[in-house]
Design a protein around this motif. Structure first.
Motif, PDB file in Angstrom:
ATOM      1  N   ALA A 191       6.194   5.715  15.284  1.00 58.81           N
ATOM      2  CA  ALA A 191       5.877   4.851  16.431  1.00 58.81           C
ATOM      3  C   ALA A 191       5.983   3.375  16.055  1.00 58.81           C
ATOM      4  O   ALA A 191       6.523   2.560  16.817  1.00 58.81           O
ATOM      5  N   LEU A 192       5.461   3.015  14.875  1.00 59.02           N
ATOM      6  CA  LEU A 192       5.527   1.615  14.451  1.00 59.02           C
ATOM      7  C   LEU A 192       6.968   1.199  14.176  1.00 59.02           C
ATOM      8  O   LEU A 192       7.390   0.093  14.563  1.00 59.02           O
ATOM      9  N   TYR A 193       7.737   2.056  13.519  1.00 55.66           N
ATOM     10  CA  TYR A 193       9.142   1.741  13.241  1.00 55.66           C
ATOM     11  C   TYR A 193       9.897   1.471  14.544  1.00 55.66           C
ATOM     12  O   TYR A 193      10.642   0.492  14.648  1.00 55.66           O
ATOM     13  N   LEU A 214      -0.493  -0.866   9.609  1.00 56.96           N
ATOM     14  CA  LEU A 214      -0.463   0.591   9.809  1.00 56.96           C
ATOM     15  C   LEU A 214      -1.670   1.145   9.065  1.00 56.96           C
ATOM     16  O   LEU A 214      -1.646   1.261   7.834  1.00 56.96           O
ATOM     17  N   ASN A 215      -2.716   1.503   9.788  1.00 55.44           N
ATOM     18  CA  ASN A 215      -3.982   1.771   9.111  1.00 55.44           C
ATOM     19  C   ASN A 215      -4.916   2.547  10.040  1.00 55.44           C
ATOM     20  O   ASN A 215      -4.566   2.913  11.158  1.00 55.44           O
ATOM     21  N   GLY A 216      -6.130   2.797   9.535  1.00 58.38           N
ATOM     22  CA  GLY A 216      -7.204   3.337  10.356  1.00 58.38           C
ATOM     23  C   GLY A 216      -7.080   4.807  10.714  1.00 58.38           C
ATOM     24  O   GLY A 216      -7.528   5.222  11.783  1.00 58.38           O
ATOM     25  N   PHE A 217      -6.521   5.628   9.808  1.00 56.63           N
ATOM     26  CA  PHE A 217      -6.311   7.041  10.134  1.00 56.63           C
ATOM     27  C   PHE A 217      -7.537   7.908   9.847  1.00 56.63           C
ATOM     28  O   PHE A 217      -7.545   9.096  10.169  1.00 56.63           O
ATOM     29  N   GLY A 218      -8.555   7.340   9.218  1.00 55.31           N
ATOM     30  CA  GLY A 218      -9.774   8.107   8.951  1.00 55.31           C
ATOM     31  C   GLY A 218      -9.513   9.313   8.080  1.00 55.31           C
ATOM     32  O   GLY A 218      -8.815   9.241   7.069  1.00 55.31           O
ATOM     33  N   SER A 219     -10.046  10.455   8.492  1.00 53.90           N
ATOM     34  CA  SER A 219      -9.890  11.687   7.713  1.00 53.90           C
ATOM     35  C   SER A 219      -8.727  12.542   8.209  1.00 53.90           C
ATOM     36  O   SER A 219      -8.569  13.683   7.781  1.00 53.90           O
ATOM     37  N   HIS A 220      -7.897  11.989   9.114  1.00 60.13           N
ATOM     38  CA  HIS A 220      -6.779  12.758   9.674  1.00 60.13           C
ATOM     39  C   HIS A 220      -5.421  12.177   9.277  1.00 60.13           C
ATOM     40  O   HIS A 220      -4.430  12.360   9.970  1.00 60.13           O
ATOM     41  N   GLY A 221      -5.379  11.494   8.148  1.00 64.01           N
ATOM     42  CA  GLY A 221      -4.175  10.780   7.756  1.00 64.01           C
ATOM     43  C   GLY A 221      -2.945  11.645   7.565  1.00 64.01           C
ATOM     44  O   GLY A 221      -1.831  11.207   7.850  1.00 64.01           O
ATOM     45  N   ILE A 222      -3.122  12.861   7.088  1.00 63.93           N
ATOM     46  CA  ILE A 222      -1.963  13.706   6.810  1.00 63.93           C
ATOM     47  C   ILE A 222      -1.180  13.994   8.081  1.00 63.93           C
ATOM     48  O   ILE A 222       0.060  13.951   8.083  1.00 63.93           O
ATOM     49  N   MET A 223      -1.874  14.262   9.176  1.00 64.64           N
ATOM     50  CA  MET A 223      -1.177  14.538  10.431  1.00 64.64           C
ATOM     51  C   MET A 223      -0.747  13.249  11.134  1.00 64.64           C
ATOM     52  O   MET A 223       0.326  13.187  11.731  1.00 64.64           O
ATOM     53  N   ILE A 224      -1.571  12.206  11.086  1.00 66.97           N
ATOM     54  CA  ILE A 224      -1.281  10.996  11.839  1.00 66.97           C
ATOM     55  C   ILE A 224      -0.164  10.171  11.196  1.00 66.97           C
ATOM     56  O   ILE A 224       0.665   9.585  11.900  1.00 66.97           O
ATOM     57  N   ALA A 225      -0.104  10.110   9.855  1.00 66.87           N
ATOM     58  CA  ALA A 225       0.763   9.156   9.163  1.00 66.87           C
ATOM     59  C   ALA A 225       2.242   9.238   9.568  1.00 66.87           C
ATOM     60  O   ALA A 225       2.836   8.206   9.921  1.00 66.87           O
ATOM     61  N   PRO A 226       2.894  10.419   9.538  1.00 68.80           N
ATOM     62  CA  PRO A 226       4.311  10.448   9.930  1.00 68.80           C
ATOM     63  C   PRO A 226       4.527  10.070  11.391  1.00 68.80           C
ATOM     64  O   PRO A 226       5.494   9.371  11.722  1.00 68.80           O
ATOM     65  N   GLY A 230       0.825  -1.204   0.000  1.00 74.93           N
ATOM     66  CA  GLY A 230       0.000   0.000   0.000  1.00 74.93           C
ATOM     67  C   GLY A 230       0.856   1.249   0.000  1.00 74.93           C
ATOM     68  O   GLY A 230       1.873   1.313   0.700  1.00 74.93           O
ATOM     69  N   LEU A 231       0.449   2.245  -0.780  1.00 74.21           N
ATOM     70  CA  LEU A 231       1.235   3.473  -0.870  1.00 74.21           C
ATOM     71  C   LEU A 231       0.321   4.698  -0.838  1.00 74.21           C
ATOM     72  O   LEU A 231       0.414   5.585  -1.676  1.00 74.21           O
ATOM     73  N   GLY A 232      -0.585   4.717   0.140  1.00 77.93           N
ATOM     74  CA  GLY A 232      -1.323   5.938   0.438  1.00 77.93           C
ATOM     75  C   GLY A 232      -0.503   6.750   1.423  1.00 77.93           C
ATOM     76  O   GLY A 232       0.730   6.679   1.452  1.00 77.93           O
ATOM     77  N   LEU A 233      -1.166   7.510   2.265  1.00 80.35           N
ATOM     78  CA  LEU A 233      -0.449   8.321   3.247  1.00 80.35           C
ATOM     79  C   LEU A 233       0.331   7.451   4.228  1.00 80.35           C
ATOM     80  O   LEU A 233       1.482   7.742   4.558  1.00 80.35           O
ATOM     81  N   ALA A 234      -0.292   6.360   4.703  1.00 76.03           N
ATOM     82  CA  ALA A 234       0.371   5.492   5.665  1.00 76.03           C
ATOM     83  C   ALA A 234       1.592   4.822   5.045  1.00 76.03           C
ATOM     84  O   ALA A 234       2.695   4.847   5.607  1.00 76.03           O
ATOM     85  N   GLY A 235       1.420   4.222   3.871  1.00 79.40           N
ATOM     86  CA  GLY A 235       2.516   3.525   3.223  1.00 79.40           C
ATOM     87  C   GLY A 235       3.659   4.446   2.843  1.00 79.40           C
ATOM     88  O   GLY A 235       4.837   4.117   3.037  1.00 79.40           O
ATOM     89  N   THR A 236       3.325   5.622   2.318  1.00 79.93           N
ATOM     90  CA  THR A 236       4.359   6.577   1.924  1.00 79.93           C
ATOM     91  C   THR A 236       5.142   7.054   3.132  1.00 79.93           C
ATOM     92  O   THR A 236       6.375   7.130   3.107  1.00 79.93           O
ATOM     93  N   ALA A 237       4.433   7.384   4.208  1.00 77.85           N
ATOM     94  CA  ALA A 237       5.110   7.865   5.416  1.00 77.85           C
ATOM     95  C   ALA A 237       6.012   6.781   6.007  1.00 77.85           C
ATOM     96  O   ALA A 237       7.124   7.068   6.472  1.00 77.85           O
ATOM     97  N   PHE A 238       5.553   5.532   5.976  1.00 69.08           N
ATOM     98  CA  PHE A 238       6.387   4.471   6.548  1.00 69.08           C
ATOM     99  C   PHE A 238       7.610   4.200   5.668  1.00 69.08           C
ATOM    100  O   PHE A 238       8.724   4.018   6.183  1.00 69.08           O
ATOM    101  N   CYS A 239       7.417   4.185   4.354  1.00 71.30           N
ATOM    102  CA  CYS A 239       8.561   3.998   3.449  1.00 71.30           C
ATOM    103  C   CYS A 239       9.600   5.096   3.651  1.00 71.30           C
ATOM    104  O   CYS A 239      10.811   4.827   3.681  1.00 71.30           O
ATOM    105  N   GLU A 240       9.139   6.315   3.797  1.00 70.92           N
ATOM    106  CA  GLU A 240      10.075   7.422   3.979  1.00 70.92           C
ATOM    107  C   GLU A 240      10.793   7.323   5.322  1.00 70.92           C
ATOM    108  O   GLU A 240      11.983   7.654   5.432  1.00 70.92           O
ATOM    109  N   THR A 241      10.094   6.827   6.333  1.00 75.75           N
ATOM    110  CA  THR A 241      10.735   6.576   7.629  1.00 75.75           C
ATOM    111  C   THR A 241      11.834   5.520   7.475  1.00 75.75           C
ATOM    112  O   THR A 241      12.924   5.650   8.048  1.00 75.75           O
TER     113      THR A 241
END
Length: 345
Positions: A324-326, A307-319, A8-19
């Motif tokens: 935290a997951l890393y 890494l999921n379930g950010f709802g409508s606040h993904g931009i702030m939550i994802a990084p 997956g490469l939405g906000l969550a996937g992109t933020a984790f890859c960049e981490t």
């Protein structure tokens, strides 16, 4: 053998890859673009729930991480996708103005709510009771972000643009294998697509469909984000994004006439000028019943993570959640109980 496989490469996937990249970890990504919610979203980052004038869940912590995260990502990709814009909350009454001032007195909200009301100077907008201005807000152009990051992944030969086949995944004690690729860990960041994941579909993903309009309004000439019963977001070139609807019953990415009519009715109560609908978009947000993220380790397999379930606040939550997951995976740092999927084991 790579360190991570990311699905997956939405906000969550992109933020984790960049981490991972910033920590010199090797990884590959699988993405089929079946989940559109991150791409079509309004792209706002805003720490305040503007219906009740309260702070979003841990928004101050998230904002502190995400602002610098996206700034560094812009520099790395040599593109611009983060635009600092004020959010102006339209007041419907004097009572709402008073509630705004009460909220602005609270310690947790002072830095975000401006106590100087903003008078409306735009004849194209109906505002009888002025605006309240939210500080430290803005808009990400998620399409530019995802296209830029995908381009870099292609250059690195680190992305597979295909649907992940769960039947091909072999989970072994110390690593996983998938179509000839071995990885120490897999992180699933599939958004609403998680409902098809046999390892994590037991989690209470609810899903909420959101639809948006893109309009052209040449007379409007508005540079701020306006919030009334909807958001009106300037895109440049006289274009604005209008949204969004919330529908928990529909779970597809198709646009509907009902949503278009709902948004236009609310738009007509806000605007004093002519506009033309240019486009309509839809996506299903990965919302959870308890309104908290889904982050953590599979209850049985030690190298499968979500890494999921950010709802409508993904931009702030994802990084913030990616960090935290890393740290949970690499140094066994504890996750917040509120977002750890262990709460559903």
């Amino acid at each position: 053998m790579v360190d991570y496989m990311v699905v997956g490469l939405g906000l969550a996937g992109t933020a984790f890859c960049e981490t991972l990249r910033r920590n010199n970890k090797t990884f590959v990504v699988f993405n089929d673009q079946s989940q559109t919610s991150s791409r079509v979203a309004g792209g706002l980052y805003n720490p305040i729930i503007l219906k009740r004038f309260t702070l979003s869940w841990r928004a101050d912590e998230q904002l502190a991480v995400s602002v610098d995260f996206y700034k560094q990502l812009e520099q790395f990709l040599n593109i611009q996708f983060d635009e600092k814009l004020n959010v102006l909350r339209k007041f419907a009454s004097i009572e709402e103005q008073n509630l705004w001032f009460e909220a602005a007195d609270k310690k947790s909200l002072k830095q975000f709510l401006d106590t100087q009301l903003v008078s409306n100077k735009n004849a194209g907008i109906k505002v009888p009771f002025e605006f309240g201005k939210v500080l430290e807000t803005g808009k990400l152009d998620t399409k530019v972000l995802f296209d830029g990051y995908t381009k870099w992944l292609k250059q690195e030969k680190s992305i597979f643009l295909e649907t992940f086949d769960y039947n091909e995944l072999k989970v072994l004690p110390n690593f996983v294998s998938y179509k000839g690729i071995s990885a120490k860990n897999v992180v699933f960041a599939e958004g609403f697509g998680m409902i098809h994941n046999p390892y994590f579909k037991y989690l209470p993903m609810q899903g909420s469909k959101g639809e948006y309009l893109v309009i052209e309004a040449k007379e409007l000439q508005e540079r701020n984000i306006i919030k009334s019963s909807i958001f009106l977001i300037p895109l440049g070139n006289d274009l604005y994004k209008v949204g969004a609807t919330y529908n928990r019953d529909q779970k597809d990415n198709g646009i509907t006439e009902d949503a278009k009519e709902e948004l236009q009715k609310k738009l007509d109560s806000l605007l004093n000028c002519a506009y033309k609908v240019i486009d309509q978009e839809a996506g299903v947000r990965p919302t959870v019943k308890d309104r908290r993220p889904l982050v953590g380790k599979h209850p049985k397999y030690n190298n499968l993570w979500v890494l999921n379930g950010f709802g409508s606040h993904g931009i702030m939550i994802a990084p913030w959640a990616s960090k935290a997951l890393y740290e949970r995976i690499e140094i066994d740092a504890p996750l917040l109980d509120e977002m750890d999927i262990a709460r559903f084991n």
